[in-house]
Design a protein around this motif. Structure first.
Motif, PDB file in Angstrom:
ATOM      1  N   TYR A   1       0.834  -1.206   0.000  1.00 23.72           N
ATOM      2  CA  TYR A   1       0.000   0.000   0.000  1.00 23.72           C
ATOM      3  C   TYR A   1       0.869   1.257   0.000  1.00 23.72           C
ATOM      4  O   TYR A   1       0.570   2.239  -0.672  1.00 23.72           O
ATOM      5  CB  TYR A   1      -0.915   0.011   1.229  1.00 23.72           C
ATOM      6  N   ALA A   2       1.961   1.191   0.770  1.00 23.37           N
ATOM      7  CA  ALA A   2       2.826   2.366   0.856  1.00 23.37           C
ATOM      8  C   ALA A   2       3.427   2.685  -0.509  1.00 23.37           C
ATOM      9  O   ALA A   2       3.550   3.841  -0.909  1.00 23.37           O
ATOM     10  CB  ALA A   2       3.925   2.119   1.885  1.00 23.37           C
ATOM     11  N   ARG A   3       3.768   1.655  -1.246  1.00 19.04           N
ATOM     12  CA  ARG A   3       4.330   1.892  -2.576  1.00 19.04           C
ATOM     13  C   ARG A   3       3.251   2.396  -3.529  1.00 19.04           C
ATOM     14  O   ARG A   3       3.464   3.328  -4.304  1.00 19.04           O
ATOM     15  CB  ARG A   3       4.960   0.635  -3.134  1.00 19.04           C
ATOM     16  N   ALA A   4       2.083   1.801  -3.439  1.00 16.93           N
ATOM     17  CA  ALA A   4       0.989   2.243  -4.311  1.00 16.93           C
ATOM     18  C   ALA A   4       0.645   3.703  -4.040  1.00 16.93           C
ATOM     19  O   ALA A   4       0.230   4.437  -4.940  1.00 16.93           O
ATOM     20  CB  ALA A   4      -0.235   1.358  -4.099  1.00 16.93           C
ATOM     21  N   PHE A   5       0.853   4.138  -2.812  1.00 18.86           N
ATOM     22  CA  PHE A   5       0.630   5.542  -2.452  1.00 18.86           C
ATOM     23  C   PHE A   5       1.621   6.433  -3.209  1.00 18.86           C
ATOM     24  O   PHE A   5       1.239   7.422  -3.837  1.00 18.86           O
ATOM     25  CB  PHE A   5       0.787   5.685  -0.938  1.00 18.86           C
ATOM     26  N   LEU A   6       2.888   6.047  -3.200  1.00 14.46           N
ATOM     27  CA  LEU A   6       3.878   6.848  -3.934  1.00 14.46           C
ATOM     28  C   LEU A   6       3.586   6.822  -5.428  1.00 14.46           C
ATOM     29  O   LEU A   6       3.775   7.803  -6.136  1.00 14.46           O
ATOM     30  CB  LEU A   6       5.296   6.322  -3.684  1.00 14.46           C
ATOM     31  N   GLU A   7       3.115   5.680  -5.893  1.00 17.45           N
ATOM     32  CA  GLU A   7       2.828   5.557  -7.329  1.00 17.45           C
ATOM     33  C   GLU A   7       1.563   6.313  -7.736  1.00 17.45           C
ATOM     34  O   GLU A   7       1.207   6.332  -8.911  1.00 17.45           O
ATOM     35  CB  GLU A   7       2.676   4.073  -7.701  1.00 17.45           C
ATOM     36  N   GLY A   8       0.872   6.867  -6.753  1.00 20.34           N
ATOM     37  CA  GLY A   8      -0.337   7.612  -7.064  1.00 20.34           C
ATOM     38  C   GLY A   8      -1.556   6.731  -7.257  1.00 20.34           C
ATOM     39  O   GLY A   8      -2.607   7.190  -7.702  1.00 20.34           O
ATOM     40  N   ARG A   9      -1.451   5.467  -6.898  1.00 21.15           N
ATOM     41  CA  ARG A   9      -2.603   4.572  -7.050  1.00 21.15           C
ATOM     42  C   ARG A   9      -3.530   4.666  -5.852  1.00 21.15           C
ATOM     43  O   ARG A   9      -4.707   4.330  -5.952  1.00 21.15           O
ATOM     44  CB  ARG A   9      -2.131   3.119  -7.194  1.00 21.15           C
TER      45      ARG A   9
END
Ligand SMILES: Cc1ncc(C[n+]2csc(CCOP(=O)(O)OP(=O)(O)O)c2C)c(N)n1
Ligand SMILES: [Mg+2]
Length: 894
Positions: A159-167
């Motif tokens: 989730y943390a990565r998806a947050f950075l990816e703008g997802r």
């Protein structure tokens, strides 16, 4: 009495420990060194293999161990180098680490006790990020990507990565574990049911990810071999916890992966040495144990034990003293080291050997503390992944040593309790910021604020560039694939017309339906029969020859029955998945095939048929995972029914799988009695799942009792699918005769029909008879109507289908081959008295007639149950007339 001695800890090769001729030994070793120097390690291996072979001929017994020493498989000088800017990559990873931790801390500040995990993701952040930045390909127009089975309880990292990816937005991160109260909230774990555009694989129940990943990789090979999909080059990655390996599902199918040379499969076992309660192998070494297990199972094993900071020390270790201490230390000690500090490591690790203490005398405690573990070193991890993706002919397992709770400091690093830590002290938060060099103020840190660098920052550019180069973000789930052309009902005409005088079983009816599907041009290639070694039991052996059993090796032998028409044919292009005796493996294949529409953009239609007793109760958690995964297809419980499978006894006779399957929300479960019911249910199932894209799957019980099957009554389809239809009407309603309503399901419907005859002939009672194909579907419809009525109190109430079917004021009796809870499901909508007969208790072996008498579900008991509601005196008469024993013990008590 003297204590008996336990087994000694001496190794089996004890004799070798005492060197009786050291000079001779060193000559051999020197000769070997010379070969390595002049001709290389491959030649050395060749010679040694030959020598060992020769020695074993002489009777030495096993010599070579499956283990290598406790250091990295890939020597430092052979490592592929991490491309790009390692420092920048670390900064990006630190931001993901921070946000993953912050979302758990924030969720628990808002709602105390909501849960979540910090420690697990922190231990495997490097293992994920190296994959995401360099290896895992997304799906593009050009082709489907890699499939990654992420560790369930490390979801905050995704989730943390998806947050950075703008997802995902910050609001969504704050909705972690608040899926009901916050729209767009994030599920605790990977659940395709709850986040159908995001999660692909249901992994959190430990062991499920590993076994399903094996069968996924195998299914991809199968699709390729059958020429249905281009899966070559695609990889399946699975993250496995070192504690998770104790689940039988995890290692139980490792042999299949080796045997079938699944070189499209890569497992990464995160050896953080801890599970929930404590160490995984406090008194041993999990990496060494797994190395031999996997190697024995035919896997390529890559150990990533030590980080780059150890390289100089290991290079110096020509006398092997350091490696010896590394091997002597058990995992319990390794865990403790990382919960302390550099001084402690100096004293308790290097201090085991005074020579080593001297070797590190020039290092400060801080430098000793920084000696890192392989799985936390992006260079080492990169090198391992680089080798893994290039390895052919075997699956690969990477055994990566890490630290649980890495970076959590006093709030958890290497501590026994770290698994469940959901909070961080203020000091630990500040230390986390400092350790990972995050540009956050103290206030931001103490408020656990999320951090997203500016879009044009190098970190964000790296993140975007790498994913763009690898084909887009991941995980991503596809909801549907193109529809299949579904055969019409008259394709199964043979079943609709009945069998006339011929007696067959519903199993046979099913096999004929399957045969018709295999003849159907549009759908036949999509059919995947899956059987755990019971084809002959179900009369399906004709398919062996007809469509072949998938085997990547083809058939290297002439089958014993090759001269026969239906010989045992293994084939590289075979269509049947003959799994051998593994229900867990078979249902994993079911999941792979049933989610093929999503993972491979290719709808496949699995028919998984097995002994019903060895179904849900054996692999219930995998059934649940199939449901969560939105797998589509048919699960067929063969030889079902407590009294219908008659000779096999307690452990075989199933009278409850329908109750078990009734708990699965998206499983439509049926207990058909006649061939036409089987055909109607399967045809409609195909339509729902593969034309309408409904995320449901089916459970059908099939029986092995032979009897005549009537032709389908006109207009019965709707009732068959809803769960009941009137099969036989009693005499005219105007007659003054007493009346009852009888419900029967599965084979017991025949007893119910016979009871209707008895009631009329012996007692002058008229009976309407319903075939109930699904008490479970009827219940679902009933509770839905009931709920609607509750919430719309002033509107015209809806009448549940059961109530529409049955008449008020007339007693109803139901009988099935399942425990009473099955037919009891509809009780509140049956108007008038409702008496349920069922097969509660342990099964046993005898004739069907004896068993049906014992469990009180035969025609006589049905008649007595009906009479009991009409006239107790006549019921008493019937008990005597049919010679029933009213004092017999309850079947549940004997
Ligand atoms: C079948 C099952 N049993 C128990 C749990 C609860 N549980 C979740 S994580 C965990 C410990 C996992 O340890 P490990 O596999 O070593 O993973 P780590 O967090 O250390 O990476 C347990 C017991 C579960 N999720 N599934
Ligand atoms: Mg662990």
């Amino acid at each position: 009495m003297p204590m008996r001695k336990g087994p000694t800890s001496k190794p089996l090769t004890d004799g070798a420990a005492v060197d009786i001729d050291a000079v001779e030994t060193s000559e051999w070793v020197e000769a070997l060194d010379a070969v390595v120097t002049h001709d290389g390690p491959d030649r050395a291996r060749q010679i040694l293999t030959r020598v060992v072979e020769r020695a074993q001929h002489a009777g030495t017994g096993p010599i070579a161990s499956l283990n290598t020493p406790y250091f990295n498989t890939i020597p430092a000088e052979r490592e592929a180098q991490l491309p790009g800017d390692p420092a920048l990559e670390r900064r990006l990873r630190s931001i993901v680490r921070w946000n993953a931790m912050a979302m758990v801390v924030r969720a628990n500040e808002r709602s105390h006790g909501i849960g979540g995990h910090i420690a697990s993701y922190q231990s495997l952040a490097v293992l994920y990020e190296v994959g995401l930045n360099h290896f895992w390909r997304g799906s593009t127009e050009q082709g489907e990507g890699d499939l990654v089975y992420f560790q369930g309880h490390s979801s905050p990292g995704n989730y943390a990565r998806a947050f950075l990816e703008g997802r995902l937005t910050a609001e969504q991160l704050d909705g972690f574990r608040h899926e009901v109260s916050r729209p767009g909230g994030l599920s605790s774990y990977p659940h395709p049911w709850l986040m159908p555009d995001f999660w692909q694989f249901s992994t959190v129940s430990l062991g499920i990810g590993p076994i399903t990943s094996i069968y996924q990789a195998r299914f991809m090979k199968y699709l390729h071999a059958r020429g249905l999909a281009e899966t070559n080059g695609r990889k399946v990655w699975c993250f496995v916890g070192d504690g998770e390996v104790d689940e039988p599902e995890t290692m139980g199918s490792a042999g299949l992966a080796g045997r079938e040379r699944l070189d499209n499969l890569i497992w990464v076992v995160n050896c953080n040495l801890q599970r929930l309660d404590g160490p995984v192998r406090g008194n041993g070494k999990i990496i060494q144990e797994l190395e031999s297990d996997f190697r024995g199972a035919g896997w390529n094993v890559i150990k990533v034990v030590w980080g780059s900071r150890w390289d100089p020390l290991l290079a110096q270790d020509t006398d092997g003293r350091l490696v010896r201490v590394m091997e002597e230390c058990v995992d319990g000690e390794y865990q403790t080291y990382k919960s302390r500090d550099g001084a402690y490591v100096r004293e308790h690790f290097f201090g085991k050997d005074p020579v080593l203490l001297k070797r590190v005398a020039h290092m400060s405690d801080e430098e000793i503390w920084l000696l890192n573990r392989g799985g936390l070193d992006q260079q080492k991890v990169y090198a391992a992944y680089h080798e893994a993706v290039r390895h052919t002919g075997q699956p690969t397992v990477i055994l990566a040593k890490t630290i649980k709770g890495y970076g959590m400091g006093a709030s958890g690093e290497g501590q026994m309790v770290t698994h469940q830590a959901k909070k961080m002290t203020d000091d630990a938060l500040l230390a986390f910021r400092d350790r990972f060099e995050l540009p956050l103020t103290d206030e931001q840190v103490l408020a656990a604020e999320y951090y997203k660098p500016p879009e044009d920052s190098p970190e964000m550019q790296l993140l975007r560039d790498r994913r763009a180069a690898l084909g887009g973000t991941l995980p991503v789930r596809r909801r549907e694939a193109g529809p299949l052309e579904i055969p019409t009902l008259d394709t199964f005409k043979g079943q609709l017309d009945g069998t006339g005088e011929r007696e067959i079983s519903t199993t046979m009816a099913f096999v004929r339906v399957l045969a018709a599907l295999l003849r159907d041009k549009a759908i036949s290639t999509h059919v995947v029969p899956i059987v755990p070694d019971e084809s002959r039991t179900f009369g399906m052996e004709g398919l062996f020859r007809q469509i072949g059993i998938y085997s990547p090796a083809g058939q290297l032998y002439q089958p014993q029955d090759s001269t026969q028409l239906m010989f045992y044919k293994e084939d590289q292009h075979g269509q049947i998945l003959e799994e051998g005796i593994t229900e867990a493996g078979s249902i994993s294949s079911f999941i792979a095939a049933g989610t093929s529409y999503s993972n491979h953009d290719l709808p496949m239609v699995p028919f998984f048929i097995y002994y019903s007793m060895f179904g849900y109760q054996r692999v219930g958690d995998l059934v649940w995972a199939a449901a969560d995964s939105r797998a589509r297809g048919f699960v067929l419980g063969g030889t079902a029914g407590r009294t219908t499978l008659n000779g096999e006894g307690l452990q075989h006779e199933d009278g409850h799988s329908h109750v078990l399957f009734s708990v699965v929300p998206n499983c439509r479960a049926y207990d058909p009695a006649f061939g036409y019911e089987v055909a109607v249910i399967i045809q409609d199932g195909l339509r729902r799942m593969f034309a309408e894209q409904e995320d449901v799957f089916y459970y059908l019980t099939l029986m092995n009792e032979n009897y005549r099957h009537p032709a389908m009554p006109a207009g019965a389809e709707d009732g068959i699918l809803r769960g009941m239809y009137r099969l036989r009407e009693g005499g005219s309603k105007r007659s003054r005769r007493p009346r009852v309503q009888l419900l029967g399901s599965g084979t017991i419907l025949n007893e119910v029909l016979a009871a209707a005859d008895l009631l009329r002939e012996d007692w002058g009672v008229e009976a309407d008879v319903w075939s109930v194909t699904s008490f479970t579907q009827l219940r679902r419809e009933g509770i839905e109507a009931e709920r609607w009525n509750m919430l719309h109190p002033t509107a015209d109430p809806r009448q549940p289908y059961v109530a529409q079917q049955l008449s008020d004021g007339v007693p109803t009796v139901a009988a099935s081959d399942y425990m009473r809870a099955f037919a009891d499901q509809i009780r509140q909508w049956v108007p008038g008295p409702y008496r349920v007969l069922g097969t509660d208790g342990f099964g046993r072996s005898d004739t069907r007639a004896a068993l049906r008498g014992f469990f009180e579900v035969d025609r006589h008991y049905v008649a007595v149950a009906a009479l009991r509601e009409l006239d107790p005196a006549r019921a008493q008469e019937a008990i005597e007339r049919y010679d029933l024993n009213p004092e017999a013990p309850m079947p549940t008590s004997v």
